[in-house]
Scaffold this active site. Sequence first.
Site, short mmCIF file in Angstrom:
data_model
loop_
_atom_site.label_atom_id
_atom_site.label_comp_id
_atom_site.label_asym_id
_atom_site.label_seq_id
_atom_site.Cartn_x
_atom_site.Cartn_y
_atom_site.Cartn_z
N ASP A 135 19.04 131.13 9.93
CA ASP A 135 18.74 130.02 9.02
C ASP A 135 18.32 128.80 9.84
O ASP A 135 19.14 128.17 10.51
CB ASP A 135 19.99 129.70 8.19
CG ASP A 135 19.69 128.78 7.01
OD1 ASP A 135 18.76 127.97 7.13
OD2 ASP A 135 20.39 128.87 5.99
N HIS B 41 16.87 130.76 5.58
CA HIS B 41 17.56 130.09 4.48
C HIS B 41 17.37 130.79 3.14
O HIS B 41 18.21 130.69 2.25
CB HIS B 41 17.06 128.65 4.39
CG HIS B 41 17.94 127.75 3.59
ND1 HIS B 41 19.28 127.58 3.83
CD2 HIS B 41 17.66 126.93 2.53
CE1 HIS B 41 19.80 126.72 2.97
NE2 HIS B 41 18.83 126.33 2.17
N SER C 133 22.84 126.45 -0.66
CA SER C 133 22.30 125.36 0.13
C SER C 133 23.05 124.07 -0.20
O SER C 133 24.26 123.99 0.02
CB SER C 133 20.80 125.25 -0.11
OG SER C 133 20.19 124.42 0.83
#
Length: 911
Positions: free
Chosen positions: A846, A879, A768
């Site tokens: 995501d 995610h 991330s």
Amino acid sequence: MASDKIHTHKRKNSHLFNEQSTSGSSLRTDYDISMDNMELENMGPPGIGRTTSIPNVHSESINSSHIDLENQNLSVPQSEQPLSWDTWYLTRKYGENRRVRTGALLIGALIILYVFITAFMTVSSGKNADNGSTNNGKTGNSPSKVKPEKGFDIEDVMKGNLMIDKKNFHFIDPPYRFHNHDLDPGLYMTTVTNDEGTKFYAKQLFDDEFVKDLGSNKFVYHNNEYTVDTIKISYSLEKLLFATDKIDDYRHSSTANYWIKDTVTNTIRPISPYYDAGVPVRISYAYFSPGYNFIYFVMDNNLYFQDVNGEHAPVKVSSDGSADIMNAKTDWVYEEEVLADDRAIWWAPDDSKFIFARFNDTDVDSYIFPKYTTNQQYNPMTSIKYPTPGRSNPTVELFYYSIGDSMIYNVNMDRQHLDEIILYDGEWIGPENFLFKITDRFSKELHVKTFNTQSVELLNTRDLNVYDFKGWFEKTKDICVIPPNEEKYRHNYGYIDVHHDNDGFNHLFYYDSPQASTGKQLTHGNWEVTGSGVVGFDYETDTIYFTANRYNTFSQNIFGVKLDAKRDDELIALQDPTVKYSYYDYETSSSTRYALMEYLGPSLPFYAVGTFTDILSLKSAKKNAALILTNNERRNKIEGAYELPTTSYKTVKMDDGVEIDYIEIKPASMNPKRKYPLLVNVYGGPGSQTFSAKCGTSLEQAVTSGLDAIVLQIEPRGTGGKGWQFRSWASESLGHWEPRDITEVTKKFIHENSPHIDHERVAIWGWSYGGFTTLKTIEFDKGEIFKYAMAVAPVTNWLFYDSIYTERYMGDVNTNIDKYLESSRVNDIGSFKNVRRFMLLHGTADDNVHIQNTYEFVDRLNVAGIRNYDMHIFPDSDHSIKYHNAQSTVYKKLYYWLEEAFNGRLDDIEH
């Protein structure tokens, strides 16, 4: 984007996203039982962002050995098969497009190659075991090896072999706060699982003979069997709220069938806007009001409430709910970045009224992505309202509803000079005053307002800004309400807030009324209030309990301070300050008579609950002093079976004088003649605190133990816990300082430990925001220090990310476009030619960091003719990358790819 409920808008660990606040003012009775009794420490990816000038910390090794918690009597003891190499190598080397003319030729080549490799590995292993082999960096000096007797690898981690088993425990909130300890029995819920299944029980800490059977986690309704996913319990124990068939939407939101059970009549009915419909419907959420007189829920983005006994039809509060209009429910960006919740409703503590937010996404642009694993000829498309920098944000309004007169009013939010606002917080300060906070679009100016429901007046109580610190505002800690106490001449409701002081450190401030414009600072110093902030308020002694990193930035401990404290030396240290590194979380019962203690590191976690005094002392000699929640037999087994790596907490001074914290993780047994590969784990999001004294048994520890490597975890400037002087480096500079600090720290570490580090086997990885930091570090370093990299779900251009998070740090895209383009995106594609190999991983669904980031980056790699990378795509994973066995796959992919890199097997693959 993500960082624990870690109560900011971001989370490091995806499996912890639904943790609840431990604020003493309101403990939510919402129990997710899907992971029944098991907790896997530190697994799951970090999210994008989260979440004093400290003394120079000397190197101090923390071994995960037998330790004595706070020097007290109760000690806490520590501690899909991959392809074979030759099959993997042939696939990678020759690829699917190269054809072998005959099967016999392929088999023969495999046999020859296998014999060669086996011989080579045998010679290499014997040759390199002591002193390694560099061979100009072409041959790895980290040969394949047998796992140490007490070592562990990624297979052990993913199988749950290091998971800590603990009992379910959740305090049940009373309908009002208990002022006296004697009134507080420490009512809680737990579960018991045996051959007959799982059952819910209510018990008391005061009376260990009190037990109420609340029934099974399975029930039958209209001949269909349902299994409970989450449960909420009224304090009278007469009503239970169940969720079944729960389907997650985003980080906090979901839909489910909800039910209410009457434990007196043993009847269950579905919660529905259709009175006496008799069939379950999917709704967004359902909760009890604070006094347990009502249940409220949202369906199709409209708000409903109903008396808890179901004697009357549900009241429909709003009727304009749609895909673009959300009532009492957050839209995507508010759920992710602002309120960190799927709810946007606040009930008065006496159940007489409530205020809810209405979000309008009509003008917000949509992000659309396909779903691939549906077995349909044409991919269905998913759309979410997702604002990006410079584009339209959702608008927000507040509405007040009075139960008595069934009237709804639009609350004047008094936007003052602000064209656009963000609603950051809301809380009732007593039954008549609702406090809320708004900022400008860029989160630089904060206005605190109070709406009085008796006079129907709105007052702007105080204004704050962070221009002096080059800072920003974001969701931090919950407000703690302080009730009146006539005996102590406290005539009004007040509250404790956590915000920065004049020196730029987050501290406790006491406001003695809802309308107070100035607060009394209760804590001071070059340290910060951390975690959930206020843990509880003891009405009898006027003591605020809170968690802070006062001893060092890696640790979190509990402290107390009185409302009438006049000096910082009146701070009450509740844990031994000589225990230099330790990390605790606490949750208290309503009166703070009882507390749940979570010891989270650096040794193996340990959980217990009891009176506050007993928990802080943990004197095992006192019979029944504490209820031990940890399965010590299981814990001791883990300690005996595995030897955890050695962890040291360090600080290094940069060339410009800035001090950077980092953690060093080394194999439990070091060979002084060996050169070790090095993995650097990064995150670095603004204001985040990713690495701490918590015990880790995840990827990094598996790499250290199973791959015999050293791991560094670095907190670059711009991260949290050290005040605004340190945090503000990130302002308008995403992607600038992180790679510079990470590279310099790594370079200094290698220089100081040069005889023991294999300079040709240095890798970096992150997820991330950490993926973004990883790529920016490679861009900056150009292969000088880092030879390998792994980036999971990375941002590659902040113009692609959501507006509220990005603009909070980078400002207005219209006036700051140069910095958006220069520092906050990956620009120098040519730098990636200089690393030996790197890998990209991303999920196609995501919703947070869109796969657009990776695809656009890969396109630029293709245009530049760069081929020294691997890529793994996870269809329909979000995610957290969990869909269809993806979580196991992604961690094993990272581990085994790194194993190949450290053994030099990626170096000769054609670029």
